[in-house]
Write a protein that holds these residues in place. Structure first.
Motif, PDB file in Angstrom:
ATOM      1  N   VAL A   1     -40.799 -42.456 -25.216  1.00 26.78           N
ATOM      2  CA  VAL A   1     -41.567 -41.876 -26.330  1.00 26.78           C
ATOM      3  C   VAL A   1     -41.417 -42.762 -27.569  1.00 26.78           C
ATOM      4  O   VAL A   1     -42.390 -43.067 -28.272  1.00 26.78           O
ATOM      5  CB  VAL A   1     -41.064 -40.442 -26.653  1.00 26.78           C
ATOM      6  N   HIS A   2     -40.187 -43.194 -27.802  1.00 25.49           N
ATOM      7  CA  HIS A   2     -39.933 -43.997 -29.008  1.00 25.49           C
ATOM      8  C   HIS A   2     -40.651 -45.343 -28.942  1.00 25.49           C
ATOM      9  O   HIS A   2     -41.204 -45.812 -29.936  1.00 25.49           O
ATOM     10  CB  HIS A   2     -38.425 -44.143 -29.230  1.00 25.49           C
ATOM     11  N   ILE A   3     -40.636 -45.929 -27.757  1.00 22.10           N
ATOM     12  CA  ILE A   3     -41.339 -47.212 -27.609  1.00 22.10           C
ATOM     13  C   ILE A   3     -42.833 -47.008 -27.890  1.00 22.10           C
ATOM     14  O   ILE A   3     -43.464 -47.797 -28.621  1.00 22.10           O
ATOM     15  CB  ILE A   3     -41.098 -47.803 -26.195  1.00 22.10           C
ATOM     16  N   ALA A   4     -43.376 -45.912 -27.364  1.00 23.91           N
ATOM     17  CA  ALA A   4     -44.802 -45.621 -27.587  1.00 23.91           C
ATOM     18  C   ALA A   4     -45.090 -45.406 -29.076  1.00 23.91           C
ATOM     19  O   ALA A   4     -46.107 -45.878 -29.611  1.00 23.91           O
ATOM     20  CB  ALA A   4     -45.202 -44.388 -26.793  1.00 23.91           C
ATOM     21  N   LEU A   5     -44.180 -44.711 -29.732  1.00 18.70           N
ATOM     22  CA  LEU A   5     -44.388 -44.419 -31.153  1.00 18.70           C
ATOM     23  C   LEU A   5     -44.307 -45.663 -32.034  1.00 18.70           C
ATOM     24  O   LEU A   5     -45.125 -45.854 -32.942  1.00 18.70           O
ATOM     25  CB  LEU A   5     -43.315 -43.443 -31.629  1.00 18.70           C
ATOM     26  N   PHE A   6     -43.305 -46.496 -31.767  1.00 14.41           N
ATOM     27  CA  PHE A   6     -43.186 -47.735 -32.550  1.00 14.41           C
ATOM     28  C   PHE A   6     -44.452 -48.572 -32.360  1.00 14.41           C
ATOM     29  O   PHE A   6     -44.964 -49.165 -33.308  1.00 14.41           O
ATOM     30  CB  PHE A   6     -41.932 -48.521 -32.141  1.00 14.41           C
ATOM     31  N   LYS A   7     -44.951 -48.562 -31.118  1.00 15.18           N
ATOM     32  CA  LYS A   7     -46.158 -49.340 -30.826  1.00 15.18           C
ATOM     33  C   LYS A   7     -47.358 -48.750 -31.575  1.00 15.18           C
ATOM     34  O   LYS A   7     -48.121 -49.479 -32.238  1.00 15.18           O
ATOM     35  CB  LYS A   7     -46.408 -49.310 -29.318  1.00 15.18           C
ATOM     36  N   ALA A   8     -47.515 -47.434 -31.515  1.00 12.17           N
ATOM     37  CA  ALA A   8     -48.649 -46.786 -32.182  1.00 12.17           C
ATOM     38  C   ALA A   8     -48.600 -47.062 -33.687  1.00 12.17           C
ATOM     39  O   ALA A   8     -49.633 -47.258 -34.332  1.00 12.17           O
ATOM     40  CB  ALA A   8     -48.621 -45.292 -31.908  1.00 12.17           C
ATOM     41  N   CYS A   9     -47.408 -47.066 -34.245  1.00  8.84           N
ATOM     42  CA  CYS A   9     -47.269 -47.274 -35.691  1.00  8.84           C
ATOM     43  C   CYS A   9     -47.368 -48.757 -36.058  1.00  8.84           C
ATOM     44  O   CYS A   9     -47.434 -49.106 -37.241  1.00  8.84           O
ATOM     45  CB  CYS A   9     -45.928 -46.754 -36.184  1.00  8.84           C
ATOM     46  N   GLY A  10     -47.307 -49.621 -35.058  1.00  8.05           N
ATOM     47  CA  GLY A  10     -47.331 -51.057 -35.341  1.00  8.05           C
ATOM     48  C   GLY A  10     -45.988 -51.574 -35.837  1.00  8.05           C
ATOM     49  O   GLY A  10     -45.920 -52.580 -36.545  1.00  8.05           O
TER      50      GLY A  10
END
Ligand code: GLU
Length: 554
Positions: free
Chosen positions: A263-272
């Motif tokens: 989830v965290h990897i996805a979130l960091f990616k979504a936020c750039g």
């Protein structure tokens, strides 16, 4: 749908932008390889040994790399918060001489450029990022009620869905049109903000964890909640926003978070955002019924950090012991560098246990005995009396009534190459010093098995005749040797071992009797020094009392 319109509908008052935040919180100017770490407790009022352990790893990783560690307060769960929770954390660390270079420094105070360091004061950061994600089409509002969500889970259960949760085709609110959303918002329906996950469950990601090594997992597909209905961020979203804008290089946290990494990897990616390095720390374990289990707040008193202060373990001992749990080679290093600052130890993530280090009170006592044995008498005096002030007022009064005497007591066999290792914690000082203080002394003349009361009485009488308080140690000892022959003992232990039938015993027995009469103990440090502290009147008094007790019993 126009995402900008949706973002304005959901966040009409938010004007702060990602670019402004990037500018306000620029990357840290750190030397090459230096780590910026953080310790982010929730102010629940309870400090678990595991918290101290992880915080210590945070501080070590920062200091050993020339970086820094800050304290962030994660107070988004108001239900778990207690009133003086923040002070309890700060004081808890201060008691161990640990502090943070940046962050919260007390109740309502903080230092550092990446402020505020308390999550409840960072709403504008989360709101700005939430708005940006909506603008980018990566987040959407979800109006599902608890009942709807639970009905969805039941249905997933019935359908035998392999993966359960709010995602893909199950994510009803993904498909809402702008008009539907606008209508619900205007009708005052509450909503949470969800990530519009672009993950594919068939794709795998690899995390290179600093402690656990390479870990493979499927991509996140869940539309996890980012903001709750009251606008408060979930742990996941706050973690991404805070650790990015506070420019953390290395996230060190309990391994219960490992399951959320996708989830965290996805979130960091979504936020750039650039993903930080992760180090997932295994919990501190305890041996139980031949197995290993997590140290438990309910079952183990030592799970609470406050336990160590109450028992009187010096902070230095607890820290040295934690070091051995963090990197087991610390013990060898400490042996080679007994007085060095522990932060000079070459800490390594790689040497940390992946499954959890075993906490062992016996080992802690050993480490602590070493630590206390290297202290000066003044340090022992202040450690013991500070502890006693709080936990043993009678002992406190006794020690502080005559600090010079107390320090002389603690000086016995201290400071040489082989200092004694009698004391593991301050609560043992009462017993350790009891025979040196009349107020604590309880006579107990228990003779060794091979000596009868008559024999003991004879030794004591002869000793009283020979005793001269002004004798130096050698003369004193020579006198005890001289007593041996006429009483039927030998001053020579070897000789006794060769022909035990010729003697009643050896010099060890003779001094044992004198020791017992003067102190009621079979083992003590240097008896000559003890007698000097007791003084000639008290020595004579005690030996006479022992004599009457021995002859009365006959
Ligand atoms: N507040 C979280 C906790 O106490 C912090 C976890 C983390 O280090 O990210 O569990």
């Amino acid at each position: 749908m126009n995402n900008d319109d949706l973002a304005s509908l959901l966040f009409p008052h938010v004007h702060l932008t990602l670019e402004e935040l990037e500018e306000k919180y620029p990357p840290r100017d750190l030397p090459e390889g230096a780590k910026a770490t953080r310790f982010p407790p929730s102010p629940t009022g309870f400090m678990h040994l595991g918290n101290l352990f992880t915080a210590f790893v945070d501080i070590l990783a920062a200091r050993s790399s020339g970086g820094l560690c800050f304290l962030r307060i994660e107070d988004t769960d108001k239900k778990r918060e207690v009133e003086d929770g923040v002070s309890a954390i700060i004081n808890g660390f201060a008691a161990f001489g640990l502090s943070f270079q940046e962050g919260v420094t007390g109740f309502g105070t903080e230092k550092g450029l990446y402020a505020p360091y308390t999550q409840s004061e960072r709403a504008e950061v989360y709101q700005a990022m939430a708005k940006r994600l909506v603008q980018n089409g990566q987040a959407y509002p979800c109006f599902c009620s608890e009942e709807e969500l639970s009905a969805m889970r039941d249905e997933q259960e019935r359908a035998g869905a392999q993966v359960k949760g709010y995602f893909g085709p199950w994510a009803k609110c993904r498909e809402l049109t702008y008009e539907e959303i606008e209508q619900k918002v205007n009708a005052g329906q509450s909503w949470v903000l969800r990530l519009r996950s672009g993950g594919d469950e068939n794709k795998r990601i690899v995390l290179d964890d600093l402690i656990k090594g390479k870990i493979e997992m499927p991509e996140n597909t869940m539309d996890v909640v980012l903001l709750k209905a009251d606008g408060i961020p979930t742990y996941h979203f706050a973690h991404a926003c805070d650790d990015h804008f506070m420019r953390v290089t290395t996230v060190i946290r309990g391994d219960e978070w490992l399951a959320s990494v996708s989830v965290h990897i996805a979130l960091f990616k979504a936020c750039g955002f650039k993903l930080p390095k992760y180090a997932h720390v295994a919990p501190v374990m305890k041996e139980d019924a031949g197995g290993k289990r997590k140290l438990s707040k309910r079952k183990d008193p030592e799970a609470a950090v406050s336990y160590f202060a109450k028992e009187g373990y010096p902070a230095e001992s607890v820290l040295d012991y934690l070091m051995t749990l963090i990197n087991s080679n610390f013990e060898d290093w400490r042996r080679a560098n007994p007085r060095a600052d522990r932060f000079e130890f070459p800490f390594s993530f790689k040497k940390m246990s992946q499954s959890g280090a075993l906490f062992d009170l016996v080992k802690l006592c050993d480490v602590s005995k070493n630590v206390i044995s290297l202290m000066t008498a003044d340090e022992v005096y202040s450690g013991a009396s500070e502890w006693a002030r709080e936990y043993d007022p009678e002992l406190y009064n006794i020690l502080t009534a005559d600090p010079g005497f107390a320090k002389a007591v603690f000086s016995i066999e201290r400071g040489g190459d082989k200092p004694r290792k009698d004391i593991a914690k301050w609560s043992e000082v009462r017993d350790y010093a009891a025979y040196l203080y009349d107020a604590l002394y309880t006579p107990n003349i228990a003779l060794p098995e091979n000596i009868n009361p008559d024999g003991a009485a004879a030794i004591l009488k002869a000793y009283l005749d020979a005793y001269d308080a002004s004798d130096d140690k050698d003369t004193w000892f020579q006198k005890i040797k001289d007593l041996c022959g006429p009483l039927g003992y030998t001053p020579n232990v070897k000789e006794y071992k060769q022909s035990p039938e010729k003697f009643k015993g050896h010099i060890g027995d003779v001094s044992s009797v004198i020791r017992i009469a003067a102190t009621s103990r079979r083992n003590t440090p240097d008896l000559h020094a003890i007698m000097a502290l007791l003084g000639k009147d008290r020595v004579r008094e005690r030996i006479n009392a022992a004599l009457s007790c021995l002859t009365a019993n006959n």
